[in-house]
Design a protein around this motif. Structure first.
Motif, PDB file in Angstrom:
ATOM      1  N   THR A 128     -10.979  35.615 -48.580  1.00 25.81           N
ATOM      2  CA  THR A 128     -11.724  34.506 -47.958  1.00 25.81           C
ATOM      3  C   THR A 128     -13.097  34.939 -47.465  1.00 25.81           C
ATOM      4  O   THR A 128     -14.003  34.113 -47.389  1.00 25.81           O
ATOM      5  CB  THR A 128     -10.931  33.927 -46.779  1.00 25.81           C
ATOM      6  OG1 THR A 128     -10.535  35.000 -45.935  1.00 25.81           O
ATOM      7  CG2 THR A 128      -9.717  33.161 -47.258  1.00 25.81           C
ATOM      8  N   LEU A 132     -16.485  32.777 -47.563  1.00 28.50           N
ATOM      9  CA  LEU A 132     -17.077  32.244 -46.329  1.00 28.50           C
ATOM     10  C   LEU A 132     -18.559  32.575 -46.257  1.00 28.50           C
ATOM     11  O   LEU A 132     -19.378  31.726 -45.891  1.00 28.50           O
ATOM     12  CB  LEU A 132     -16.361  32.835 -45.113  1.00 28.50           C
ATOM     13  CG  LEU A 132     -15.174  32.047 -44.592  1.00 28.50           C
ATOM     14  CD1 LEU A 132     -14.557  32.757 -43.413  1.00 28.50           C
ATOM     15  CD2 LEU A 132     -15.603  30.648 -44.166  1.00 28.50           C
ATOM     16  N   VAL A 135     -20.295  30.279 -48.541  1.00 25.72           N
ATOM     17  CA  VAL A 135     -20.378  28.903 -48.041  1.00 25.72           C
ATOM     18  C   VAL A 135     -21.529  28.767 -47.058  1.00 25.72           C
ATOM     19  O   VAL A 135     -22.314  27.818 -47.116  1.00 25.72           O
ATOM     20  CB  VAL A 135     -19.049  28.475 -47.370  1.00 25.72           C
ATOM     21  CG1 VAL A 135     -19.246  27.210 -46.561  1.00 25.72           C
ATOM     22  CG2 VAL A 135     -17.978  28.249 -48.405  1.00 25.72           C
ATOM     23  N   ILE A 136     -21.658  29.745 -46.152  1.00 22.42           N
ATOM     24  CA  ILE A 136     -22.709  29.664 -45.132  1.00 22.42           C
ATOM     25  C   ILE A 136     -24.088  29.626 -45.797  1.00 22.42           C
ATOM     26  O   ILE A 136     -24.899  28.733 -45.535  1.00 22.42           O
ATOM     27  CB  ILE A 136     -22.597  30.855 -44.157  1.00 22.42           C
ATOM     28  CG1 ILE A 136     -21.290  30.745 -43.359  1.00 22.42           C
ATOM     29  CG2 ILE A 136     -23.793  30.918 -43.224  1.00 22.42           C
ATOM     30  CD1 ILE A 136     -20.976  31.969 -42.537  1.00 22.42           C
ATOM     31  N   THR A 139     -24.749  26.453 -47.909  1.00 24.94           N
ATOM     32  CA  THR A 139     -25.082  25.265 -47.122  1.00 24.94           C
ATOM     33  C   THR A 139     -26.556  25.287 -46.733  1.00 24.94           C
ATOM     34  O   THR A 139     -27.256  24.277 -46.858  1.00 24.94           O
ATOM     35  CB  THR A 139     -24.194  25.212 -45.868  1.00 24.94           C
ATOM     36  OG1 THR A 139     -22.840  25.429 -46.245  1.00 24.94           O
ATOM     37  CG2 THR A 139     -24.308  23.875 -45.177  1.00 24.94           C
ATOM     38  N   LEU A 207     -10.944  27.535 -50.162  1.00 21.26           N
ATOM     39  CA  LEU A 207     -10.548  28.116 -48.866  1.00 21.26           C
ATOM     40  C   LEU A 207      -9.271  27.480 -48.333  1.00 21.26           C
ATOM     41  O   LEU A 207      -8.628  28.018 -47.445  1.00 21.26           O
ATOM     42  CB  LEU A 207     -11.666  27.916 -47.838  1.00 21.26           C
ATOM     43  CG  LEU A 207     -12.839  28.872 -47.928  1.00 21.26           C
ATOM     44  CD1 LEU A 207     -13.988  28.386 -47.069  1.00 21.26           C
ATOM     45  CD2 LEU A 207     -12.426  30.259 -47.476  1.00 21.26           C
ATOM     46  N   LYS A 208      -8.903  26.306 -48.881  1.00 22.75           N
ATOM     47  CA  LYS A 208      -7.744  25.542 -48.391  1.00 22.75           C
ATOM     48  C   LYS A 208      -6.487  26.404 -48.329  1.00 22.75           C
ATOM     49  O   LYS A 208      -6.148  27.040 -49.292  1.00 22.75           O
ATOM     50  CB  LYS A 208      -7.523  24.358 -49.315  1.00 22.75           C
ATOM     51  CG  LYS A 208      -6.486  23.359 -48.835  1.00 22.75           C
ATOM     52  CD  LYS A 208      -6.335  22.287 -49.902  1.00 22.75           C
ATOM     53  CE  LYS A 208      -5.057  21.503 -49.685  1.00 22.75           C
ATOM     54  NZ  LYS A 208      -4.837  20.543 -50.762  1.00 22.75           N
TER      55      LYS A 208
ATOM     56  N   THR B 128      -4.813  20.492 -43.729  1.00 17.17           N
ATOM     57  CA  THR B 128      -6.053  20.742 -44.471  1.00 17.17           C
ATOM     58  C   THR B 128      -6.623  19.473 -45.103  1.00 17.17           C
ATOM     59  O   THR B 128      -7.829  19.391 -45.306  1.00 17.17           O
ATOM     60  CB  THR B 128      -5.814  21.779 -45.589  1.00 17.17           C
ATOM     61  OG1 THR B 128      -4.689  21.371 -46.357  1.00 17.17           O
ATOM     62  CG2 THR B 128      -5.579  23.157 -45.018  1.00 17.17           C
ATOM     63  N   LEU B 132     -10.499  18.511 -45.467  1.00 23.37           N
ATOM     64  CA  LEU B 132     -11.145  18.505 -46.787  1.00 23.37           C
ATOM     65  C   LEU B 132     -11.915  17.204 -47.002  1.00 23.37           C
ATOM     66  O   LEU B 132     -13.050  17.218 -47.491  1.00 23.37           O
ATOM     67  CB  LEU B 132     -10.101  18.674 -47.884  1.00 23.37           C
ATOM     68  CG  LEU B 132      -9.798  20.099 -48.315  1.00 23.37           C
ATOM     69  CD1 LEU B 132      -8.744  20.101 -49.393  1.00 23.37           C
ATOM     70  CD2 LEU B 132     -11.067  20.763 -48.845  1.00 23.37           C
ATOM     71  N   ILE B 200     -20.194  21.725 -41.259  1.00 18.97           N
ATOM     72  CA  ILE B 200     -19.649  22.147 -42.557  1.00 18.97           C
ATOM     73  C   ILE B 200     -19.207  23.606 -42.509  1.00 18.97           C
ATOM     74  O   ILE B 200     -18.113  23.960 -42.968  1.00 18.97           O
ATOM     75  CB  ILE B 200     -20.700  21.929 -43.669  1.00 18.97           C
ATOM     76  CG1 ILE B 200     -20.949  20.431 -43.856  1.00 18.97           C
ATOM     77  CG2 ILE B 200     -20.252  22.552 -44.973  1.00 18.97           C
ATOM     78  CD1 ILE B 200     -22.131  20.129 -44.730  1.00 18.97           C
ATOM     79  N   ILE B 201     -20.047  24.455 -41.900  1.00 16.14           N
ATOM     80  CA  ILE B 201     -19.707  25.884 -41.831  1.00 16.14           C
ATOM     81  C   ILE B 201     -18.451  26.089 -40.973  1.00 16.14           C
ATOM     82  O   ILE B 201     -17.561  26.861 -41.316  1.00 16.14           O
ATOM     83  CB  ILE B 201     -20.914  26.688 -41.298  1.00 16.14           C
ATOM     84  CG1 ILE B 201     -22.054  26.644 -42.330  1.00 16.14           C
ATOM     85  CG2 ILE B 201     -20.528  28.120 -41.001  1.00 16.14           C
ATOM     86  CD1 ILE B 201     -23.352  27.231 -41.861  1.00 16.14           C
ATOM     87  N   ALA B 204     -15.453  25.247 -42.924  1.00 19.65           N
ATOM     88  CA  ALA B 204     -15.085  26.329 -43.840  1.00 19.65           C
ATOM     89  C   ALA B 204     -14.250  27.367 -43.107  1.00 19.65           C
ATOM     90  O   ALA B 204     -13.247  27.856 -43.620  1.00 19.65           O
ATOM     91  CB  ALA B 204     -16.335  26.963 -44.439  1.00 19.65           C
ATOM     92  N   PHE B 205     -14.655  27.684 -41.853  1.00 18.31           N
ATOM     93  CA  PHE B 205     -13.875  28.645 -41.073  1.00 18.31           C
ATOM     94  C   PHE B 205     -12.501  28.072 -40.740  1.00 18.31           C
ATOM     95  O   PHE B 205     -11.505  28.800 -40.720  1.00 18.31           O
ATOM     96  CB  PHE B 205     -14.618  29.020 -39.786  1.00 18.31           C
ATOM     97  CG  PHE B 205     -15.605  30.131 -39.986  1.00 18.31           C
ATOM     98  CD1 PHE B 205     -15.196  31.455 -39.953  1.00 18.31           C
ATOM     99  CD2 PHE B 205     -16.936  29.857 -40.222  1.00 18.31           C
ATOM    100  CE1 PHE B 205     -16.091  32.471 -40.156  1.00 18.31           C
ATOM    101  CE2 PHE B 205     -17.844  30.883 -40.436  1.00 18.31           C
ATOM    102  CZ  PHE B 205     -17.420  32.194 -40.396  1.00 18.31           C
ATOM    103  N   LEU B 207     -10.802  26.009 -42.529  1.00 18.46           N
ATOM    104  CA  LEU B 207      -9.972  25.956 -43.742  1.00 18.46           C
ATOM    105  C   LEU B 207      -9.498  27.336 -44.166  1.00 18.46           C
ATOM    106  O   LEU B 207      -8.574  27.466 -44.943  1.00 18.46           O
ATOM    107  CB  LEU B 207     -10.763  25.336 -44.897  1.00 18.46           C
ATOM    108  CG  LEU B 207     -10.870  23.825 -44.901  1.00 18.46           C
ATOM    109  CD1 LEU B 207     -11.900  23.365 -45.905  1.00 18.46           C
ATOM    110  CD2 LEU B 207      -9.521  23.201 -45.221  1.00 18.46           C
ATOM    111  N   LYS B 208     -10.165  28.356 -43.628  1.00 17.55           N
ATOM    112  CA  LYS B 208      -9.859  29.743 -44.042  1.00 17.55           C
ATOM    113  C   LYS B 208      -8.365  30.039 -43.866  1.00 17.55           C
ATOM    114  O   LYS B 208      -7.817  29.858 -42.815  1.00 17.55           O
ATOM    115  CB  LYS B 208     -10.685  30.700 -43.172  1.00 17.55           C
ATOM    116  CG  LYS B 208     -10.616  32.137 -43.600  1.00 17.55           C
ATOM    117  CD  LYS B 208     -11.418  32.976 -42.601  1.00 17.55           C
ATOM    118  CE  LYS B 208     -11.050  34.451 -42.723  1.00 17.55           C
ATOM    119  NZ  LYS B 208     -11.730  35.228 -41.683  1.00 17.55           N
TER     120      LYS B 208
END
Lengths: 208, 208
Positions: A128, A132, A135-136, A139, A207-208, B128, B132, B200-201, B204-205, B207-208
């Motif tokens: 992950t 991650l 993703v950061i 974005t 990431l789900k 999740t 999502l 959003i970020i 993502a964390f 969903l990790k």
């Protein structure tokens, strides 16, 4: 004789231990089997997502790079000129277009540098941390791409239609090619932004 | 004698089996203990992330709504006028500003509607699906906010500085208040976009 007994004992005991093992072993094995069957398609689908991420990243890079190059080479010289004035339209006549070139080049560079991380995500689909990090930055880069594209789009719109209220006159009737090229570059950048949007959403699924 | 032997055998074997059990049992228990200790703070931290998400969503909603209202009420009438002409600057003199108001109002509306989903994420931090759904719409809304903000920013820049190359003259010296209000609205919208980026970020964390 003792050794024989012990051998016999072990011979008798073996099945006992085995049965004892059996009582636990199937549970352990079945749970492992379940874990494997649950994990495997998850891992497979995540690998698929990571591969699509890589491909989308290539497309986005192409679109951003194309947009930057197109806008950066955008200039038009009108076929008539006087002794002192040459009718030349260049991308750096409009400050927003300079930002556009810089931003799109930066985003294309970032996307190129992000490819190895994307490969890591393909090879280790359950990791992950690299995702991650991606993703950061994705974005932020999506934000930059969209600012550049939309600011330039508003300029292209103004160049096409002008604004009577503020007395800003259109110039696309004179510099038609310049405007068309700029529009094309803006569309390229918007496509790059859309690809980045899909990349972020895919990352969320991964990431789900 | 045989039974005695068997008793002795079991007596001898018991500790063996026990040790065998010990060899497995602590592993099983410890793995369960690890699973529990890993899960519990994870749930807690995800709840924390979900709560921050809710707060950020409120901030972003306030910023977007503020930006839309500020720009929507933006007009300035100059204190001098002729019989036929009134010097009036309104937000809808510039098409981009109309889009700005619409987009920011839409984003504020979306953020309001997303609050219940954010509450669901607080109550069920390990779910999740709602997260999502939120990520997908957040990403699109972030895009919309940033397009509106940056397109309007380029217009405000033009109104302030003009562009000599394209003969677009600045008008902020005449309509100072109008320009200042528009700048404020753009900053509000950019803040909303930044909040959405953080949301959003954070997702993502989570969903990790």
């Amino acid at each position: 004789m003792k050794t024989d007994k012990s051998v016999k004992e072990t011979a008798i005991n073996m099945p006992e231990i085995k049965s004892d093992d059996k009582a636990k072993a199937p549970l352990l094995n079945s749970s492992k089997a379940i874990a494997v069957t649950v994990e495997q398609p998850n891992r497979g689908s995540k690998k698929g997502i990571a591969s699509s991420d890589f491909v989308l990243r290539l497309f986005a890079m192409g679109a951003a790079l194309g947009a930057a190059v197109t806008m950066g080479n955008n200039q038009q010289i009108l076929p008539f000129f006087t002794q002192f004035i040459e009718f030349l339209a260049q991308y750096n006549d409009i400050t927003t277009f300079v930002y556009f070139v810089t931003a799109n080049a930066a985003v294309a560079g970032y996307l190129f540098l992000s490819l190895p991380f994307s490969v890591i995500c393909i090879n280790r689909p359950l990791a992950t941390t690299p995702r991650l990090v991606l993703v950061i930055f994705d974005t932020v880069m999506m934000g930059i791409t969209i600012t550049a594209a939309s600011a330039s789009a508003s300029m292209v719109y103004l160049a096409h239609n002008g604004n009577q209220n503020t007395m800003w006159l259109p110039f696309c009737q004179q510099f038609g090619n310049f405007c068309q090229t700029a529009s094309g570059a803006v569309v390229g950048s918007l496509i790059a932004g859309t690809f980045l949007m899909f990349i972020i959403i895919l990352s969320a699924f991964a990431l789900k």
